[in-house]
Design an enzyme around this catalytic site. Structure first.
Site, PDB file in Angstrom:
ATOM      1  CE1 TYR A 148      -3.920   2.201   0.554  1.00  0.00           C
ATOM      2  CE2 TYR A 148      -2.721   3.080   2.446  1.00  0.00           C
ATOM      3  CZ  TYR A 148      -3.789   3.152   1.559  1.00  0.00           C
ATOM      4  OH  TYR A 148      -4.708   4.173   1.675  1.00  0.00           O
ATOM      5  CG  ASP A 149       2.862   2.158   3.626  1.00  0.00           C
ATOM      6  OD1 ASP A 149       1.628   1.996   3.617  1.00  0.00           O
ATOM      7  OD2 ASP A 149       3.545   2.101   4.664  1.00  0.00           O
ATOM      8  CD  GLU A 150       8.032   2.010  -0.543  1.00  0.00           C
ATOM      9  OE1 GLU A 150       7.844   3.049  -1.209  1.00  0.00           O
ATOM     10  OE2 GLU A 150       8.997   1.874   0.232  1.00  0.00           O
ATOM     11  NE  ARG A 189     -10.906   1.690   6.324  1.00  0.00           N
ATOM     12  CZ  ARG A 189     -11.088   2.444   5.251  1.00  0.00           C
ATOM     13  NH1 ARG A 189     -10.411   3.543   5.093  1.00  0.00           N
ATOM     14  NH2 ARG A 189     -11.948   2.085   4.320  1.00  0.00           N
ATOM     15  CB  VAL A 190      -9.146   1.990  14.665  1.00  0.00           C
ATOM     16  CG1 VAL A 190      -9.116   3.453  14.251  1.00  0.00           C
ATOM     17  CG2 VAL A 190      -9.175   1.847  16.163  1.00  0.00           C
ATOM     18  CG  PHE A 194     -12.524   0.930  18.620  1.00  0.00           C
ATOM     19  CD1 PHE A 194     -11.954  -0.322  18.465  1.00  0.00           C
ATOM     20  CD2 PHE A 194     -11.724   1.960  19.115  1.00  0.00           C
ATOM     21  CE1 PHE A 194     -10.608  -0.560  18.784  1.00  0.00           C
ATOM     22  CE2 PHE A 194     -10.388   1.736  19.452  1.00  0.00           C
ATOM     23  CZ  PHE A 194      -9.827   0.472  19.278  1.00  0.00           C
ATOM     24  CB  THR A 211       0.541   4.680  24.032  1.00  0.00           C
ATOM     25  OG1 THR A 211       1.440   3.720  23.465  1.00  0.00           O
ATOM     26  CG2 THR A 211       0.274   4.351  25.490  1.00  0.00           C
ATOM     27  CD  GLN A 212      -1.736   1.913  18.951  1.00  0.00           C
ATOM     28  OE1 GLN A 212      -1.342   1.906  20.105  1.00  0.00           O
ATOM     29  NE2 GLN A 212      -2.477   0.919  18.454  1.00  0.00           N
TER      30      GLN A 212
END
Ligand code: NAD
Ligand code: UDP
Length: 327
Positions: A148-150, A189-190, A194, A211-212
């Site tokens: 994904y990133d690259e 996805r968060v 949630f 903590t992220q």
């Protein structure tokens, strides 16, 4: 309401952000072609638009070339959640890279203006904070997120090369975490995880110690930014960050969602995936200067609208069919 360009192609238009964008463009009077292969998108997201005279749906994969006459292209086609983009990483790279080439060729041939939905993931696990557009990124090129990133980084390269080499009128936007109605309930996805967990009183899965941080932008605010940038004549090619600079730790997000849902859910800690960025917050000074844009929706209000939408969805979809993907 302002009248936007006549013929607008939205790739990935049946997805979460794309469907909101199609709605907005139609309301502004554009002819909208929504192109999607329905990998993570759904006809249900655009069902309410199918009867509109100015709306067309084309089932097509952006990795294949196509011929159309359009004035504007929003290139959003790409799975965006880690669960989906890691499912078939080779196809994810192809979607970003071959998809960019095909859409840029189309733009070149038609003389269309083209906007690329890039991502904050181009910063990787960022070394600067908050992230400005001149940060070149800290990305693992061989890790599980690299497809994904690259892929997105290479797409940015292609956009700038088509701009320099062929004079294509480009806009590159780096989108930070965005949420709202029509997120896929099972894409991991968060926010969607949630909310669904809290509404079903299931344990809320916080990855690592929670903590992220992330910074969450409501989808309507993001669409405002995308449309404003596309319609700004003589605009610089970017990149431009679009996101909400309000940063929150993931554990705090879990508490907020549980409270807003009135949930009895407890929190469980699950494994933090490799290369999961520790902090993320956009510097949006460039978008503010260029577009006069800033996101106006406060987190609890956006979450409220998102929770209402998921509550309705859960009324129509049997609970056992909601499979919340683990991070
Ligand atoms: P999404 O998964 O809901 O939408 C992506 C759409 O693209 C889906 O409808 C999918 O079926 C379609 N698609 C995937 N591969 C395709 C292909 N090869 N050909 C044609 N269609 C294809 O995700 P989203 O959240 O709406 O993301 C839209 C865009 O915004 C993506 O490019 C994503 O990378 C970018 N983005 C999103 C976020 C976010 O937080 N939502 C953050 C950064 C960047
Ligand atoms: N996350 C979490 N629980 C979940 C899903 C995600 O704690 O059920 C975490 C995830 O590990 C990451 C953050 O929430 O630290 C955002 O994850 P998401 O997949 O939404 O987006 P991205 O990592 O691409 O920013």
């Amino acid at each position: 309401m302002k009248h936007y360009a006549e013929r607008v192609l939205v790739t990935g238009g049946a997805g979460f952000i794309g469907s909101h964008l199609c709605e907005r463009l139609l309301a502004a009077g554009s002819d909208v072609i929504c192109l999607d292969n329905l990998f993570t998108g759904a006809k249900a997201n655009i069902a309410h638009l199918l009867g509109e005279a100015n709306f067309e749906f084309v089932r097509h994969d952006v990795t294949e070339a196509l011929s159309l006459e359009v004035d504007r292209i929003f290139n959003l086609a790409c799975p965006a959640s880690p669960v989906h983009y890691k499912h078939d990483p080779v196809q994810t790279v192809k979607t970003s890279v071959h998809g960019a080439i095909n859409m840029l060729e189309l733009a070149r041939r038609c003389g269309a203006r083209i906007l690329q939905a890039s991502t904050s993931e181009v910063y990787g696990d960022p070394l600067s904070h908050p992230q400005k557009e001149d940060d070149w990124g800290n990305v693992n090129p061989i890790g599980p997120r690299a497809c994904y990133d690259e892929g997105k980084r290479c797409a940015e390269t292609l956009f700038f090369d088509y701009h320099r080499q062929h004079g294509v009128d480009i806009r590159v936007v780096r989108i930070f975490n965005t949420y709202g109605p029509r997120m896929h309930p099972s894409d991991g996805r968060v926010v969607s995880n949630f909310v669904v967990q809290a509404l079903l009183d299931r344990p809320i899965t916080v990855a690592g110690d929670g903590t992220q941080t992330r910074s969450f932008c409501y989808v309507d605010d993001l669409v405002d930014g995308l449309v404003a940038y596309m319609e700004l004549d003589d605009a610089p090619p970017g990149p431009v960050n679009l996101g909400n600079p309000e940063e929150i730790a993931i554990a705090a997000l879990a508490e907020t969602v549980a409270r807003l849902c009135g949930s009895r859910s407890s929190t469980v800690h699950v494994k933090l995936e490799r290369d999961d960025p520790a902090r993320r917050r956009p510097d949006i000074a460039r978008a503010a200067d260029l577009l006069g844009w800033s996101p106006g929706t406060e987190l609890e209000r956006g979450l409220g609208a998102t929770i209402d939408w998921f509550r309705e969805l859960l009324r129509t979809v049997p609970e056992e069919r909601i499979d919340v993907a683990r991070p």
